[in-house]
Write an enzyme that holds these catalytic residues in place. Structure first.
Site, PDB file in Angstrom:
ATOM      1  N   GLY A  44      -8.278 -13.528  -1.303  1.00  0.00           N
ATOM      2  CA  GLY A  44      -7.390 -13.172  -0.201  1.00  0.00           C
ATOM      3  C   GLY A  44      -7.482 -14.126   0.983  1.00  0.00           C
ATOM      4  N   GLY A  63     -13.413  -7.085   4.164  1.00  0.00           N
ATOM      5  CA  GLY A  63     -12.849  -5.802   4.589  1.00  0.00           C
ATOM      6  C   GLY A  63     -12.227  -5.072   3.422  1.00  0.00           C
ATOM      7  CD  GLN A 115       0.362   1.627   9.404  1.00  0.00           C
ATOM      8  OE1 GLN A 115       0.934   0.817  10.124  1.00  0.00           O
ATOM      9  NE2 GLN A 115       1.025   2.583   8.759  1.00  0.00           N
ATOM     10  CE1 TYR A 149      -8.474  -2.761   6.760  1.00  0.00           C
ATOM     11  CE2 TYR A 149      -6.887  -2.702   8.552  1.00  0.00           C
ATOM     12  CZ  TYR A 149      -7.554  -3.402   7.571  1.00  0.00           C
ATOM     13  OH  TYR A 149      -7.285  -4.742   7.389  1.00  0.00           O
ATOM     14  N   GLY A 186      -1.445  -9.821  10.935  1.00  0.00           N
ATOM     15  CA  GLY A 186      -0.520  -8.759  10.562  1.00  0.00           C
ATOM     16  C   GLY A 186      -0.542  -8.582   9.062  1.00  0.00           C
ATOM     17  CE1 TYR A 187       1.055  -3.910   8.640  1.00  0.00           C
ATOM     18  CE2 TYR A 187       0.832  -3.432   6.296  1.00  0.00           C
ATOM     19  CZ  TYR A 187       0.761  -3.025   7.613  1.00  0.00           C
ATOM     20  OH  TYR A 187       0.390  -1.744   7.907  1.00  0.00           O
TER      21      TYR A 187
HETATM   22  N1  CAA Z   1       4.600   2.967   8.297  1.00  0.00           N
HETATM   23  C1  CAA Z   1       5.573   3.880   8.458  1.00  0.00           C
HETATM   24  N2  CAA Z   1       5.758   4.934   7.637  1.00  0.00           N
HETATM   25  C2  CAA Z   1       4.900   5.096   6.624  1.00  0.00           C
HETATM   26  C3  CAA Z   1       3.834   4.208   6.391  1.00  0.00           C
HETATM   27  C4  CAA Z   1       3.728   3.094   7.255  1.00  0.00           C
HETATM   28  N3  CAA Z   1       2.783   2.162   7.101  1.00  0.00           N
HETATM   29  N4  CAA Z   1       3.133   4.637   5.320  1.00  0.00           N
HETATM   30  C5  CAA Z   1       3.731   5.753   4.906  1.00  0.00           C
HETATM   31  N5  CAA Z   1       4.804   6.018   5.655  1.00  0.00           N
HETATM   32  C6  CAA Z   1       5.723   7.125   5.504  1.00  0.00           C
HETATM   33  C7  CAA Z   1       6.300   7.149   4.092  1.00  0.00           C
HETATM   34  O1  CAA Z   1       7.402   6.266   3.982  1.00  0.00           O
HETATM   35  C8  CAA Z   1       6.673   8.613   3.944  1.00  0.00           C
HETATM   36  O2  CAA Z   1       7.888   8.832   4.639  1.00  0.00           O
HETATM   37  P1  CAA Z   1       8.962   9.876   4.058  1.00  0.00           P
HETATM   38  O3  CAA Z   1       8.256  11.197   4.067  1.00  0.00           O
HETATM   39  O4  CAA Z   1      10.080   9.731   5.035  1.00  0.00           O
HETATM   40  O5  CAA Z   1       9.279   9.367   2.669  1.00  0.00           O
HETATM   41  C9  CAA Z   1       5.570   9.343   4.719  1.00  0.00           C
HETATM   42  O6  CAA Z   1       5.000   8.359   5.600  1.00  0.00           O
HETATM   43  C10 CAA Z   1       4.483   9.891   3.846  1.00  0.00           C
HETATM   44  O7  CAA Z   1       4.039   8.859   2.992  1.00  0.00           O
HETATM   45  P2  CAA Z   1       3.570   9.161   1.515  1.00  0.00           P
HETATM   46  O8  CAA Z   1       4.566   9.998   0.772  1.00  0.00           O
HETATM   47  O9  CAA Z   1       3.197   7.846   0.905  1.00  0.00           O
HETATM   48  O10 CAA Z   1       2.280  10.107   1.763  1.00  0.00           O
HETATM   49  P3  CAA Z   1       0.875  10.048   1.101  1.00  0.00           P
HETATM   50  O11 CAA Z   1       0.023  11.082   1.755  1.00  0.00           O
HETATM   51  O12 CAA Z   1       0.991  10.037  -0.380  1.00  0.00           O
HETATM   52  O13 CAA Z   1       0.310   8.624   1.528  1.00  0.00           O
HETATM   53  C11 CAA Z   1      -0.254   6.895   3.022  1.00  0.00           C
HETATM   54  C12 CAA Z   1       0.300   8.285   2.883  1.00  0.00           C
HETATM   55  C13 CAA Z   1      -1.736   6.854   2.652  1.00  0.00           C
HETATM   56  C14 CAA Z   1      -0.111   6.551   4.517  1.00  0.00           C
HETATM   57  C15 CAA Z   1       0.510   5.916   2.104  1.00  0.00           C
HETATM   58  O14 CAA Z   1       1.871   6.003   2.318  1.00  0.00           O
HETATM   59  C16 CAA Z   1       0.104   4.484   2.357  1.00  0.00           C
HETATM   60  O15 CAA Z   1      -0.845   3.986   1.763  1.00  0.00           O
HETATM   61  N6  CAA Z   1       0.836   3.827   3.271  1.00  0.00           N
HETATM   62  C17 CAA Z   1       0.523   2.457   3.662  1.00  0.00           C
HETATM   63  C18 CAA Z   1      -0.415   2.478   4.855  1.00  0.00           C
HETATM   64  C19 CAA Z   1      -0.576   1.075   5.321  1.00  0.00           C
HETATM   65  O16 CAA Z   1       0.291   0.505   5.949  1.00  0.00           O
HETATM   66  N7  CAA Z   1      -1.750   0.470   5.016  1.00  0.00           N
HETATM   67  C20 CAA Z   1      -1.972  -0.901   5.354  1.00  0.00           C
HETATM   68  C21 CAA Z   1      -2.674  -1.563   4.215  1.00  0.00           C
HETATM   69  S1  CAA Z   1      -2.704  -3.326   4.395  1.00  0.00           S
HETATM   70  C22 CAA Z   1      -3.902  -3.609   5.522  1.00  0.00           C
HETATM   71  O17 CAA Z   1      -4.605  -2.736   5.944  1.00  0.00           O
HETATM   72  C23 CAA Z   1      -4.078  -5.029   5.959  1.00  0.00           C
HETATM   73  C24 CAA Z   1      -3.880  -5.133   7.408  1.00  0.00           C
HETATM   74  O18 CAA Z   1      -4.829  -5.324   8.130  1.00  0.00           O
HETATM   75  C25 CAA Z   1      -2.534  -5.127   7.957  1.00  0.00           C
END
Ligand code: CAA
Length: 241
Positions: A13, A84, A141, A147, A178-179
């Site tokens: 990564g 991380g 987030q 995190y 960012g992402y």
């Molecule tokens: N931003 C805005 N909306 C989000 C979101 C986000 N990042 N993640 C989820 N949502 C929304 C979904 O679109 C969904 O909306 P609807 O109900 O309108 O469809 C709602 O939140 C619920 O989401 P899920 O159905 O997926 O619910 P869940 O409980 O199964 O999972 C979650 C929730 C764990 C947040 C999952 O959606 C997820 O993993 N989201 C991504 C979170 C994220 O952005 N992680 C960053 C990883 S990358 C990183 O960390 C590197 C870095 O430094 C940037």
């Protein structure tokens, strides 16, 4: 040989891009990794950068690992705390293990790595510590209370240690990517990435690991000696703190 640089999570990564960029800039690089032996061996074969396996959430493991690196390569002058993990879940579903794993790996590791190294850096009157935080430590987030808390903690740690270390010739800075186009971001559910994240990035694209690596190379350089305690965002304009 150039200065010795140690990159945690340095074989995959963003970390792999950082290790490669530092090597290209003339550093003698050691890449720590946590568990993926196959990826680490492939990285080593491709780059010639030595890899060292230990768990950055353990103070003892970090002390031992650093000792080995310094025996092999010499005193570490540049430390990049990059390792991380994510264990995303809404808080109402988060298990204590998900909280603890992320806090210990993403925040505890800064203590575990800096504590054994800081005395040598102070004695030599030179050091560069670069902590990879995250946009999500700045803005929070959903799904990432663990995190976001750890990455916000990384920024506080950076500012405090920068104040302690400035007179000793050591700079301490945080980068908030960012992402970025890595496996960690590819693991975000596709619809969430496309509908909820990408539209919020003004550049309209994910970042590339090399775009973070270039910031690290600059912060590690002599040219960056007046920059300390700073938090540098590289997020395509998604969040302007
Ligand atoms: N931003 C805005 N909306 C989000 C979101 C986000 N990042 N993640 C989820 N949502 C929304 C979904 O679109 C969904 O909306 P609807 O109900 O309108 O469809 C709602 O939140 C619920 O989401 P899920 O159905 O997926 O619910 P869940 O409980 O199964 O999972 C979650 C929730 C764990 C947040 C999952 O959606 C997820 O993993 N989201 C991504 C979170 C994220 O952005 N992680 C960053 C990883 S990358 C990183 O960390 C590197 C870095 O430094 C940037």
């Amino acid at each position: 040989m150039g200065r010795v640089a140690l990159v945690t999570g340095g074989s995959r990564g963003i970390g792999a891009a950082i290790s490669k960029a530092l090597k290209a800039a003339g550093y003698s690089v050691a890449a720590n990794y946590g568990g993926n032996d196959e990826a680490a061996q492939k990285f080593k074969a491709e780059t010639g950068i030595p890899v060292y396996k230990w768990d950055v959430s353990s103070f003892e493991a970090c002390s031992e690992g650093i000792k080995q690196v310094e025996t092999d390569l010499g005193p570490v002058e540049v430390l990049v705390n990059n390792a991380g993990i994510t264990r995303d879940a809404m808080l109402h579903r988060m298990k204590p293990e998900q909280w603890t794993a992320v806090i210990n790996t993403n925040l505890g590791s800064l203590f575990n790595m800096c504590r054994p190294l800081i005395e040598g850096m102070r004695a030599r009157k030179f050091g560069r510590i670069i902590n990879i935080s995250s946009i999500n430590g700045q803005k929070g987030q959903m799904g990432q209370t663990n995190y976001s808390a750890a990455k916000a903690g990384d920024i506080g740690f950076t500012k405090a240690l920068a104040q302690e270390s400035a007179k000793a010739g050591i700079t301490v800075n945080a980068i908030c990517p960012g992402y970025i186009n890595t496996e960690m971001v590819q693991a975000v559910p596709k619809d969430v990435l496309e509908k909820a994240i990408l539209p919020l990035i003004p550049t309209g694209r994910l970042g590339e690991p090399e775009e973070i690596a270039r910031v690290v190379v600059f912060l590690a350089s002599d040219d960056a000696g007046f920059i300390t305690g700073s938090t540098i965002a590289a997020n395509g304009g998604q969040y302007m703190a």
